[in-house]
Design an enzyme around this catalytic site. Structure first.
Site, PDB file in Angstrom:
ATOM      1  N   GLU A   1      14.024 -44.846   1.692  1.00 48.62           N
ATOM      2  CA  GLU A   1      14.990 -45.261   2.707  1.00 48.62           C
ATOM      3  C   GLU A   1      14.206 -45.474   4.005  1.00 48.62           C
ATOM      4  OE1 GLU A   1      17.754 -42.330   4.330  1.00 48.62           O
ATOM      5  OE2 GLU A   1      19.247 -43.906   4.577  1.00 48.62           O
TER       6      GLU A   1
ATOM      7  N   GLU B   1      20.307 -33.480  17.682  1.00 51.40           N
ATOM      8  CA  GLU B   1      19.663 -33.177  18.971  1.00 51.40           C
ATOM      9  C   GLU B   1      19.104 -34.442  19.630  1.00 51.40           C
ATOM     10  OE1 GLU B   1      18.834 -32.461  15.900  1.00 51.40           O
ATOM     11  OE2 GLU B   1      16.817 -31.614  15.703  1.00 51.40           O
TER      12      GLU B   1
ATOM     13  N   PHE C   1      21.924 -38.535  13.772  1.00 50.51           N
ATOM     14  CA  PHE C   1      21.808 -39.247  15.043  1.00 50.51           C
ATOM     15  C   PHE C   1      22.492 -40.605  15.023  1.00 50.51           C
ATOM     16  CE2 PHE C   1      18.337 -41.500  12.916  1.00 50.51           C
ATOM     17  CZ  PHE C   1      18.474 -42.771  13.457  1.00 50.51           C
TER      18      PHE C   1
ATOM     19  N   LYS D   1      27.802 -29.251  15.176  1.00 51.88           N
ATOM     20  CA  LYS D   1      26.374 -29.223  15.546  1.00 51.88           C
ATOM     21  C   LYS D   1      25.889 -30.677  15.473  1.00 51.88           C
ATOM     22  CE  LYS D   1      22.505 -29.395  14.464  1.00 51.88           C
ATOM     23  NZ  LYS D   1      21.596 -30.462  15.004  1.00 51.88           N
TER      24      LYS D   1
ATOM     25  N   SER E   1      19.918 -36.934   6.142  1.00 50.65           N
ATOM     26  CA  SER E   1      19.018 -37.452   5.108  1.00 50.65           C
ATOM     27  C   SER E   1      19.171 -36.633   3.823  1.00 50.65           C
ATOM     28  CB  SER E   1      17.583 -37.374   5.626  1.00 50.65           C
ATOM     29  OG  SER E   1      17.286 -36.037   5.979  1.00 50.65           O
TER      30      SER E   1
ATOM     31  N   CYS F   1      23.826 -45.822   7.411  1.00 52.21           N
ATOM     32  CA  CYS F   1      23.721 -45.402   6.008  1.00 52.21           C
ATOM     33  C   CYS F   1      24.309 -46.446   5.081  1.00 52.21           C
ATOM     34  CB  CYS F   1      24.436 -44.082   5.806  1.00 52.21           C
ATOM     35  SG  CYS F   1      26.202 -44.247   6.033  1.00 52.21           S
TER      36      CYS F   1
HETATM   37  P1  NAD Z   1      18.502 -35.662   9.470  1.00 57.72           P
HETATM   38  O1  NAD Z   1      18.678 -35.214   8.064  1.00 57.72           O
HETATM   39  O2  NAD Z   1      17.150 -35.641  10.062  1.00 57.72           O
HETATM   40  O3  NAD Z   1      19.432 -34.767  10.451  1.00 57.72           O
HETATM   41  C1  NAD Z   1      20.791 -34.550  10.198  1.00 57.72           C
HETATM   42  C2  NAD Z   1      21.198 -33.223  10.800  1.00 57.72           C
HETATM   43  O4  NAD Z   1      20.468 -32.177  10.171  1.00 57.72           O
HETATM   44  C3  NAD Z   1      20.923 -33.114  12.295  1.00 57.72           C
HETATM   45  O5  NAD Z   1      22.015 -32.475  12.917  1.00 57.72           O
HETATM   46  C4  NAD Z   1      19.639 -32.292  12.362  1.00 57.72           C
HETATM   47  O6  NAD Z   1      19.580 -31.507  13.517  1.00 57.72           O
HETATM   48  C5  NAD Z   1      19.752 -31.413  11.135  1.00 57.72           C
HETATM   49  N1  NAD Z   1      18.433 -31.085  10.557  1.00 57.72           N
HETATM   50  C6  NAD Z   1      17.314 -31.846  10.603  1.00 57.72           C
HETATM   51  N2  NAD Z   1      16.307 -31.230   9.957  1.00 57.72           N
HETATM   52  C7  NAD Z   1      16.797 -30.072   9.491  1.00 57.72           C
HETATM   53  C8  NAD Z   1      16.235 -29.000   8.725  1.00 57.72           C
HETATM   54  N3  NAD Z   1      14.964 -29.017   8.316  1.00 57.72           N
HETATM   55  N4  NAD Z   1      17.030 -27.963   8.414  1.00 57.72           N
HETATM   56  C9  NAD Z   1      18.309 -27.940   8.810  1.00 57.72           C
HETATM   57  N5  NAD Z   1      18.888 -28.925   9.531  1.00 57.72           N
HETATM   58  C10 NAD Z   1      18.153 -29.976   9.865  1.00 57.72           C
HETATM   59  O7  NAD Z   1      19.147 -37.119   9.560  1.00 57.72           O
HETATM   60  P2  NAD Z   1      19.112 -38.127  10.788  1.00 57.72           P
HETATM   61  O8  NAD Z   1      17.750 -38.705  10.898  1.00 57.72           O
HETATM   62  O9  NAD Z   1      19.748 -37.533  11.981  1.00 57.72           O
HETATM   63  O10 NAD Z   1      20.121 -39.255  10.242  1.00 57.72           O
HETATM   64  C11 NAD Z   1      19.728 -40.317   9.427  1.00 57.72           C
HETATM   65  C12 NAD Z   1      19.988 -40.009   7.973  1.00 57.72           C
HETATM   66  O11 NAD Z   1      21.382 -39.742   7.788  1.00 57.72           O
HETATM   67  C13 NAD Z   1      19.687 -41.185   7.069  1.00 57.72           C
HETATM   68  O12 NAD Z   1      19.057 -40.695   5.902  1.00 57.72           O
HETATM   69  C14 NAD Z   1      21.048 -41.763   6.745  1.00 57.72           C
HETATM   70  O13 NAD Z   1      21.148 -42.468   5.524  1.00 57.72           O
HETATM   71  C15 NAD Z   1      21.867 -40.523   6.702  1.00 57.72           C
HETATM   72  N6  NAD Z   1      23.282 -40.827   6.893  1.00 57.72           N
HETATM   73  C16 NAD Z   1      24.074 -40.787   5.789  1.00 57.72           C
HETATM   74  C17 NAD Z   1      25.400 -41.103   5.897  1.00 57.72           C
HETATM   75  C18 NAD Z   1      26.289 -41.071   4.701  1.00 57.72           C
HETATM   76  O14 NAD Z   1      27.474 -41.290   4.857  1.00 57.72           O
HETATM   77  N7  NAD Z   1      25.791 -40.829   3.509  1.00 57.72           N
HETATM   78  C19 NAD Z   1      25.940 -41.443   7.147  1.00 57.72           C
HETATM   79  C20 NAD Z   1      25.094 -41.463   8.257  1.00 57.72           C
HETATM   80  C21 NAD Z   1      23.755 -41.143   8.112  1.00 57.72           C
END
Ligand code: NAD
Length: 496
Positions: A381, A176, A149, A173, A226, A281
């Site tokens: 985090e 959401e 997000f 994808k 994450s 991040c």
């Molecule tokens: P998230 O892991 O909740 O979601 C990321 C994606 O995975 C979304 O598209 C979501 O729909 C999908 N998803 C969520 N739960 C899932 C599941 N159980 N099974 C399969 N798919 C699933 O992350 P978020 O809250 O959207 O984003 C924040 C996180 O992203 C933070 O931890 C941040 O550090 C990380 N991030 C990392 C970087 C990097 O470059 N390392 C960059 C941006 C964000």
């Protein structure tokens, strides 16, 4: 109420599933739309569009592909304000920051405009007598991008310009929580002349992700999110035989040595800790104060952080709301946990008077001092506007903290000592390092990526790593003139 749909074959589709999730403006708490949540069958339909478009796009000349990319670059540059407004409306980050996100994505588009040079292979004449060898980089096929997000435009743009330029087709994808940027980008591609089916969007949650991880037509997965989900995506998609890069969470440390310019360090800590409400991040979440400067540094940080105007990102605030009410509450609970385990709350964001609607998801800048490594504010985090100050006695202690941390995304050192800086960037076990630069996000022509639990896989993002990720190498050995007729020989071929 608008439905935020999928995009395939050059048009929107709501798919067959009736499941939806609400999308909210975090600055008002008002639900602004319902995003479609794809069933597995819906995902398969989108993937089929990407499969059908692949042969023609793979065979499109580099001249044609780069024409489309240059046009996309021009359109995006002309209309980036529109995209920034969409990001602010669903993510909450302030407009200037949203525009910054688009600009960093634009850099990757510009990098991908040079794809003919980046795809050049090698040629060796006379590897053996009258035998020549050349190598080419070919696209993989349909590839999936699953994004978080916090950067609804930039993170997808880390991948799709390079993937498309290299001749792949894409299924994105998005998160959401803020899905509308993806459709705006899809329409822009169409306007730029990209053939239908090359760039597709499927909206959804875990159901959609799981289908993408297992669908045999998807050849590679680029994931950002994450750490637990990144690990899951890496394990499942590699088990399905796919090429995977899965970027995870972070806990970024900024070390301030006693000889540093403390005003520079305080500005940097505030900008990197509270920009985008800490939902980056590459945000700094642990400030490591070395030696006797800690009191002075903390007071300079607190003075500055107090002046930050928290409020509606569309109305010129410095810092916007958090993305959802649940996330705001979770971050606030970390502040309470830090306080009850002995940290000093120097500035408390829970008491913020935000310039915005009463139902916005507000939390102001928070500074916690005397944080120790066993506290949850240090180990987890938090992904919010909470800066934890850890006090140590020496450079070695600071370095040991960072190297022992399970994450390894970004880090920074503030110092005026070149030797210390040299030691730090040589010794630190982190993928992206800043010296007097708090958020060292590499330019598009370098590659972005962390180490340890911040990235699963072998390839970093964009730059030459990105080109390699989205192509596979073929080496061709040829003999045309004066072929030798050595007769039968079952031995392993040798050069002569
Ligand atoms: P998230 O892991 O909740 O979601 C990321 C994606 O995975 C979304 O598209 C979501 O729909 C999908 N998803 C969520 N739960 C899932 C599941 N159980 N099974 C399969 N798919 C699933 O992350 P978020 O809250 O959207 O984003 C924040 C996180 O992203 C933070 O931890 C941040 O550090 C990380 N991030 C990392 C970087 C990097 O470059 N390392 C960059 C941006 C964000």
């Amino acid at each position: 109420m608008q439905t935020i749909a999928h995009w395939l074959d050059g048009k929107t589709s709501t798919g067959s599933s009736t499941a939806t999730a609400p999308v909210t403006n975090p600055a008002t708490g008002v639900v602004t739309g319902q995003v479609a949540l794809a069933s597995s069958a819906d995902v398969r339909t989108v993937v089929e569009a990407a499969v059908a478009a692949f042969p023609a796009w793979r065979d499109a000349s580099l001249a044609k592909r780069t024409q489309v990319l240059f046009r996309f670059r021009e359109l995006l540059n002309e209309r980036k304000q529109e995209l920034a407004a969409i990001i602010t409306g669903e993510h909450g980050k302030v407009l200037a920051d949203a525009l910054g996100e688009v600009t960093r994505g634009l850099e990757v588009v510009e990098f991908a405009c040079g794809i003919p040079h980046l795809l050049k292979g090698a040629y060796t004449e006379n590897a053996s007598t009258k035998v020549d060898i050349f190598s080419v980089r070919q696209p993989l096929g349909p590839v999936a991008i699953i994004s978080p997000f916090n950067f609804p435009a930039m993170v997808p743009m880390w991948f799709f310009p390079v993937a498309i330029a290299a001749g792949n087709t894409v299924v994105l994808k998005p998160s959401e929580k803020d899905p509308s940027s993806s459709l705006w980008l899809a329409e822009l591609w169409q306007e730029a002349g990209l053939p239908d089916g090359v760039f597709n969007v499927v909206q959804g949650d875990k159901v959609a992700v799981d289908e993408l991880l297992e669908n045999p037509a998807i050849k590679a997965v680029s994931f950002v999110g994450s750490t637990p989900i990144a690990r899951y995506v890496y394990e499942h998609a590699t088990a399905s035989g796919k090429r995977v890069q899965a970027l995870g969470g972070a806990k970024n440390h900024m070390v301030v040595l006693p000889d540093a310019d403390l005003d520079l360090a305080a500005d940097a800590a505030v900008n990197a800790g509270f920009g985008s409400a800490g939902e980056r991040c590459m945000a700094i979440s642990a400030l490591v104060a070395v030696g006797s400067i800690a009191d002075d540094l903390v007071s300079r940080i607190a003075e500055r952080a107090k002046t930050i105007r928290t409020g509606d990102g569309a109305r010129g605030a410095d810092m916007g709301p958090l993305v959802t009410a649940a996330h705001r509450d979770k971050v606030a609970s970390y502040i309470a946990a830090g306080e009850s385990s002995g940290a000093t709350v120097v500035l408390d964001g829970r008491a913020v008077a935000a310039d915005g609607a009463a139902d916005g998801f507000w939390l102001g800048p928070t500074v916690l001092d005397h944080v120790t490594t066993d506290m949850s504010v240090y180990t987890d985090e938090i992904f919010g506007p909470v800066l934890s100050v850890v006090r140590v006695d020496s450079y070695d202690e600071a370095l040991a903290l960072i190297n022992a941390n399970p994450y390894g995304n970004g880090t920074a050192l503030f110092t005026n000592d070149g030797g210390a800086a040299r030691r730090f960037h040589n010794e630190v076990e982190v993928g992206m390092v800043g010296i007097n630069v708090p958020i060292p996000v590499p330019m598009a022509y370098y590659s972005f990526g962390g180490w340890k639990n911040s990235l699963f896989g072998d390839s970093h993002v964009h730059g030459t790593d990105g080109v390699h990720f989205f192509t596979r190498t073929k080496a061709v050995t040829t003999r045309w003139l004066d072929p030798s007729h050595g007769g039968l020989n079952l031995g392993f071929p040798q050069n002569h």
